[in-house]
Design an enzyme around this catalytic site. Sequence first.
Site, PDB file in Angstrom:
ATOM      1  N   GLU A 112       1.395  -1.304  -0.250  1.00  0.00           N
ATOM      2  CA  GLU A 112      -0.360   0.403   0.049  1.00  0.00           C
ATOM      3  C   GLU A 112       0.826   1.089  -0.302  1.00  0.00           C
ATOM      4  O   GLU A 112       1.218   1.450   0.853  1.00  0.00           O
ATOM      5  CB  GLU A 112      -1.071  -0.198   1.018  1.00  0.00           C
ATOM      6  CG  GLU A 112      -2.045   0.773   0.987  1.00  0.00           C
ATOM      7  CD  GLU A 112      -1.868   2.133   1.160  1.00  0.00           C
ATOM      8  OE1 GLU A 112      -2.026   3.143   0.417  1.00  0.00           O
ATOM      9  OE2 GLU A 112      -2.257   2.402   2.620  1.00  0.00           O
ATOM     10  N   CYS A 115      -1.690   8.866   3.201  1.00  0.00           N
ATOM     11  CA  CYS A 115      -1.309   8.580   1.762  1.00  0.00           C
ATOM     12  C   CYS A 115      -2.971   9.227   0.961  1.00  0.00           C
ATOM     13  O   CYS A 115      -2.792   9.260  -0.592  1.00  0.00           O
ATOM     14  CB  CYS A 115      -1.109   7.334   1.869  1.00  0.00           C
ATOM     15  SG  CYS A 115      -2.428   5.933   2.659  1.00  0.00           S
TER      16      CYS A 115
END
Length: 486
Positions: free
Chosen positions: A253, A287
């Site tokens: 990720e 993110c």
Amino acid sequence: MNSQETPIWEDNLYLGSWKSGVGERFAVTAPATGETIAQLRLATTADVDRAASIAKAAERQWSEASFDQKAEILRRAAALLRDRAPEINAWNTRECGSIGPKADFELQATYEQAQMSAALPMQPYGSIFPSSMPGRRNYWRRVPLGTVGVIAPWNFPILLAMRSVFPALAMGNCVILKPDVKSAVCGGALMAQLLQDAGLPEGVFHVLPGGPEVGEALVEHPLIKMISFTGSTAVGRKIGETCGRMLKKAALELGGNNAQVVMDDADLNTASSCGAWGSFLHQGQICMQTGRHLVHSSIADEYIELLAKRAKNLNCGDPATEQVHLGPLINEAQARRVEDIVNRSVAMGAKVIAGGKRNGCYYEATVLAEVTEDMPAFAEEIFGPVAPVTTFDSDADACALVNQSPYGLAAAIHSKSTERAQRLANQLHVGMIHINDQTINNEFQVPFGGMGSSGNSGRFGGPANIEEFTTSQWVSVMDEGVQYPF
């Protein structure tokens, strides 16, 4: 713990239980003030080998533990998260610069992850398939991998660690967690103590705070059968290469340069609220941060005015001592990087409408207008409280701008026509799309992950965890043996 007691992590590592560490001491500093708030013992590459061996010895007993035993331990861990919220949140605030509401949100989301994971061992984990062989029964089932290595970042150190740790444990794996050294107390030591007190058997969980060499040793160790990594795309590529060479499972990720598309029929008050939240929450150090505001040219001036007004109302300060909207960035190097991206973009023609100033680790909530595709503020992942606005003239232009980025984590679309928004959504190359909402969304029961340079489509959340943290096995059964021609 009595305030006069020496914390157990100052001289020990959690290797399935607290054991004396031999690595160097590391000073944990508060980004808001620069003061040392703790000392901890760093792991070494030898500790990785030691932890992997201990975990290997514990694998069989833990994998064979009953589903209700695993579930009960995870439920106790969830209860302890809430019981210890004041201590955990205080560390999150001081160690990571998190404002109170962000720390509260992170703990609640981690609690939800624990409760969701407690339900996983009770879910169906296999299928029965027909056979062309008379009398044969075919079972296809999910089985534990063995030991999973988890490498977690500093921005949401508890949630982004435990969203892998909890389901990996639930599916019968042992786990070795490497928290970032900048968040190794709240995202590592406190979680070790929590799982130990929840009754997790000795040897099943390990915490190894350390630098890149510890992470490399974890990725390369032959006894560790999977790596779950959350972090930068550059590091994720290296981990993916190593795991590919070793035929080791990897869930990556990675970074994002997420876009919020504001169409000409959008509710601008709602869109600007979502845009401010998406760009400025936790100083933009997420993110899923809204890194690009793509706004139809006909309503861009009004949107920029509303967004700038929201930015100017946000104040910076030390969240441990003040009521503030934005705390410090994690360190001054990161603050200087954000400053550099803004300054280079301004030099190329971008206009600062709000903010744009740095004071040590603090950076003001910033709105940039007239941002073009060739500017750093458009092309780079900023990871700071900056909202760059780029205009478009048609839905096709908006689609091209979103897909121009090599990242593909999240996007948001604002339009009063959900049908129109969904037509655009169907053309976007991103893992998560939110219509009339913001890019920073997390629901524990929904699979989460990105595409392209944002990840390898690994998924965290809900039923996806069953496949993510296991491997498959085919078992066929015959009541009587088969006689073959030779």
